[in-house]
Write a protein that holds these residues in place. Structure first.
Motif, PDB file in Angstrom:
ATOM      1  N   ILE A   1       0.834  -1.201   0.000  1.00  0.00           N
ATOM      2  CA  ILE A   1       0.000   0.000   0.000  1.00  0.00           C
ATOM      3  C   ILE A   1       0.873   1.256   0.000  1.00  0.00           C
ATOM      4  O   ILE A   1       0.679   2.174  -0.797  1.00  0.00           O
ATOM      5  N   MET A   2       1.851   1.289   0.895  1.00  0.00           N
ATOM      6  CA  MET A   2       2.709   2.468   0.987  1.00  0.00           C
ATOM      7  C   MET A   2       3.571   2.641  -0.259  1.00  0.00           C
ATOM      8  O   MET A   2       3.826   3.765  -0.697  1.00  0.00           O
ATOM      9  N   GLY A   3       4.012   1.524  -0.846  1.00  0.00           N
ATOM     10  CA  GLY A   3       4.847   1.599  -2.033  1.00  0.00           C
ATOM     11  C   GLY A   3       4.122   2.200  -3.221  1.00  0.00           C
ATOM     12  O   GLY A   3       4.744   2.799  -4.106  1.00  0.00           O
TER      13      GLY A   3
ATOM     14  N   GLY B   1       2.584   7.845  -5.490  1.00  0.00           N
ATOM     15  CA  GLY B   1       1.410   8.278  -6.233  1.00  0.00           C
ATOM     16  C   GLY B   1       0.876   9.604  -5.736  1.00  0.00           C
ATOM     17  O   GLY B   1       0.511  10.483  -6.524  1.00  0.00           O
ATOM     18  N   ALA B   2       0.838   9.754  -4.414  1.00  0.00           N
ATOM     19  CA  ALA B   2       0.354  11.008  -3.834  1.00  0.00           C
ATOM     20  C   ALA B   2       1.299  12.158  -4.145  1.00  0.00           C
ATOM     21  O   ALA B   2       0.862  13.268  -4.464  1.00  0.00           O
ATOM     22  N   LEU B   3       2.589  11.899  -4.057  1.00  0.00           N
ATOM     23  CA  LEU B   3       3.568  12.948  -4.344  1.00  0.00           C
ATOM     24  C   LEU B   3       3.496  13.387  -5.805  1.00  0.00           C
ATOM     25  O   LEU B   3       3.622  14.576  -6.119  1.00  0.00           O
ATOM     26  N   ALA B   4       3.273  12.416  -6.717  1.00  0.00           N
ATOM     27  CA  ALA B   4       3.142  12.756  -8.136  1.00  0.00           C
ATOM     28  C   ALA B   4       1.908  13.617  -8.364  1.00  0.00           C
ATOM     29  O   ALA B   4       1.942  14.584  -9.139  1.00  0.00           O
TER      30      ALA B   4
ATOM     31  N   ASP C   1       3.413   0.707 -10.266  1.00  0.00           N
ATOM     32  CA  ASP C   1       4.630   1.522 -10.326  1.00  0.00           C
ATOM     33  C   ASP C   1       4.211   2.996 -10.307  1.00  0.00           C
ATOM     34  O   ASP C   1       3.801   3.541 -11.326  1.00  0.00           O
ATOM     35  N   THR C   2       4.302   3.623  -9.161  1.00  0.00           N
ATOM     36  CA  THR C   2       3.970   5.044  -9.066  1.00  0.00           C
ATOM     37  C   THR C   2       5.218   5.914  -8.943  1.00  0.00           C
ATOM     38  O   THR C   2       5.109   7.141  -8.871  1.00  0.00           O
ATOM     39  N   LYS C   3       6.386   5.275  -8.917  1.00  0.00           N
ATOM     40  CA  LYS C   3       7.630   6.042  -8.823  1.00  0.00           C
ATOM     41  C   LYS C   3       7.971   6.721 -10.157  1.00  0.00           C
ATOM     42  O   LYS C   3       8.406   7.868 -10.189  1.00  0.00           O
TER      43      LYS C   3
ATOM     44  N   SER D   1      -4.868  12.036  -0.545  1.00  0.00           N
ATOM     45  CA  SER D   1      -5.701  10.861  -0.301  1.00  0.00           C
ATOM     46  C   SER D   1      -5.840  10.015  -1.553  1.00  0.00           C
ATOM     47  O   SER D   1      -6.094   8.810  -1.466  1.00  0.00           O
ATOM     48  N   ASP D   2      -5.695  10.640  -2.715  1.00  0.00           N
ATOM     49  CA  ASP D   2      -5.791   9.884  -3.956  1.00  0.00           C
ATOM     50  C   ASP D   2      -4.659   8.873  -4.083  1.00  0.00           C
ATOM     51  O   ASP D   2      -4.797   7.882  -4.809  1.00  0.00           O
ATOM     52  N   GLY D   3      -3.532   9.118  -3.422  1.00  0.00           N
ATOM     53  CA  GLY D   3      -2.465   8.125  -3.413  1.00  0.00           C
ATOM     54  C   GLY D   3      -2.953   6.821  -2.807  1.00  0.00           C
ATOM     55  O   GLY D   3      -2.690   5.731  -3.321  1.00  0.00           O
ATOM     56  N   LEU D   4      -3.685   6.919  -1.699  1.00  0.00           N
ATOM     57  CA  LEU D   4      -4.290   5.727  -1.084  1.00  0.00           C
ATOM     58  C   LEU D   4      -5.352   5.126  -1.994  1.00  0.00           C
ATOM     59  O   LEU D   4      -5.520   3.906  -2.056  1.00  0.00           O
TER      60      LEU D   4
END
Length: 502
Positions: free
Chosen positions: A30-32, A37-40, A224-226, A345-348
């Motif tokens: 989840i965190m990965g 994703g949230a930072l992007a 892959d959100t990195k 929150s959209d990252g989650l």
């Protein structure tokens, strides 16, 4: 689950033991996905905030004008691409899981075949051994060629995104005046010319913007959100550097801000496309592999949802514009901060969607239940933290955007609503990710239409009675109804969540 237990109770599993923070395999997964994703997602609104800060020093009229143009561009973009992105993430995640499972089966078969080959090797001659070595080398080359995955949803998504981007450009270039007129900028308004300049130039970047968002949806489906984070940061950093150059050095004003943003969007799209082609086959062997019908069926459902949601935000911006340039300038600042913070929150939500899509594809309902519980609990906690941060930070930091006392007064009026609605916003956005992960697109569409009808009535009524304050009361009601709709689906154990009754 136990027969006497209410389905909604799954959302509170382990809450008293702090399991939401447990860094087991699921927690790390989840965190990965969620953190990058949230930072992007945060990068682009932050770049818009930088635009807002630069433009705010030109004058309140220009600030309000760009606020209207950004609202129009963003909402048209959401209508065009959000349904496609949401469908893409779910479909890519499902296809990636089934492809991986199929590859494991094939690998096991190849292993068994290789064991048989090794037994035969003892019986063949040395010349045959040389031939076998050449065969092995050829096989290695074939394996390298097949490192790129064949996921038809990727090609479909990029094709549709490119077409939609061109259509958005044409729409905004040729119909910008009527659209801005609908938003309350009449021919005698001082905001019309700067708003028109910004919107027309910004629309030239629509193809790149929509392609970038579609590719971000693909990478989320691949968990892959990195990669999107790195590309977005690079592009938005370019935007921030170019802003003062075009605006103040070349003296292009609001047009310079639009030009800088367009350049940054094409840069982001180029980076993402380059990275994506290393992992996925972008060209399918025939049109039948593109699954356009499947995309359109579910995409139209989410299109109805996005239009309903867009009506609420766009109507709010329009009502603020009708109140004058000062309320609109304050509304633009508060809305950008409201949405930017909520996007965390959209990252989650991305993590929920990608993980749940894979779990439902494998019919792993236990993992689906635990994932939904974890992400919703984390969303609520995140919302509480944002509430405290914005309650203090917005009042102290509002002078970064403007020195106009009237604009600052309106910002202070909106601050309690921007801050206190953060837990509600977080739960609403994460609930969306849960619905999309379960491919519950029909319910997501129909429930949002009902929410939008009630919210539009509230926006019009409350604004007519309470003006600027009424807009923010109505937006708070809108997000509360969205949150309730998401919780009700799980609580009633219907649709994809029917297994919770057993």
């Amino acid at each position: 689950m136990d027969g006497g237990r209410h389905p909604l109770s799954v959302l509170f599993q382990g809450a008293s033991y702090g399991l939401a923070f447990k860094l087991d395999n699921l927690g790390k997964e989840i965190m990965g996905i969620a953190v990058p994703g949230a930072l992007a997602l945060m990068a682009d609104p932050l770049a818009s905030l930088v635009d807002t800060a630069f433009i705010g020093h030109i004058g309140p009229v220009e600030l309000a004008a760009v606020g209207v143009s950004i609202a129009v561009f963003n909402q048209v973009s959401r209508i065009a691409i959000f349904p496609l992105v949401s469908v893409t993430t779910s479909f890519v995640a499902e296809e990636d899981v089934t492809s991986s499972d199929r590859q494991k089966v094939e690998t096991n078969k190849e292993s068994e075949h290789n064991v048989s080959d090794s037994e035969m090797d003892e019986l063949i001659s040395s010349e045959d051994t040389s031939a076998t070595s050449r065969k092995s080398s050829l096989s290695s080359l074939v394996n390298i060629e097949h490192n790129r995955k064949s996921i038809p949803s990727v090609s479909t998504s990029l094709l549709l995104a490119g077409v939609l981007g061109l259509l958005q450009t044409l729409l905004l270039v040729f119909y910008s005046k009527p659209i801005l007129d609908f938003m309350g900028l009449k021919p005698d308004s001082g905001m019309l010319n700067p708003a028109l300049q910004y919107l027309v130039l910004r629309s030239l970047g629509a193809p790149a913007t929509l392609l970038s968002l579609a590719m971000q949806g693909v990478f989320r489906g691949l968990k892959d959100t990195k990669t999107p984070l790195y590309a977005t940061v690079a592009g938005d950093a370019t935007n921030i550097v170019l802003d003062p150059i075009f605006m103040f050095v070349f003296k292009y004003g609001v047009s310079g801000a639009a030009i800088a943003h367009v350049i940054s969007q094409y840069f982001i799209a180029a980076i993402l496309l380059w990275r994506l082609r290393l992992h996925v086959d972008l060209l399918q062997p025939s049109l039948k592999h593109l699954q356009i019908g499947r995309f359109l069926k579910n995409g139209f459902l989410l299109l109805a949802r996005v239009i309903a949601a867009t009506c609420c935000i766009t109507l709010s911006a329009s009502m603020a514009a009708r109140l004058g340039s000062t309320p609109m300038a304050a509304f633009q600042i508060c809305l950008q901060i409201w949405l930017a913070s909520s996007l965390l929150s959209d990252g989650l939500a991305f993590a929920a969607q990608a993980i749940l899509a894979g779990a439902f594809a494998r019919k792993d309902y236990s993992k689906a239940t635990v994932t939904a519980s974890r992400v919703l609990q984390l969303g609520f906690i995140l919302g509480l933290l944002l509430s405290v941060l914005l309650g203090v930070g917005l009042r102290l930091g509002s002078r970064l955007f403007t020195e106009d006392k009237d604009v600052l007064h309106h910002i202070y009026v909106a601050t309690p609503f921007v801050a206190l609605t953060q837990p509600i916003n977080a739960l609403a956005f994460v609930s969306d990710g849960v619905s999309y992960g379960a491919s519950d697109f029909a319910y997501a569409a129909y429930s949002m239409i009902l929410v939008a009808i009630a919210s539009v009535i509230c926006i019009v009524t409350l604004t007519s009675y309470s003006g600027f304050l009424g807009i923010w009361i109505a937006l708070s009601i809108y997000m509360s109804l969205r949150m309730f709709a998401g919780f009700w689906r799980i609580g009633s154990a219907r649709g994809p969540w029917a297994f919770l009754r057993s």
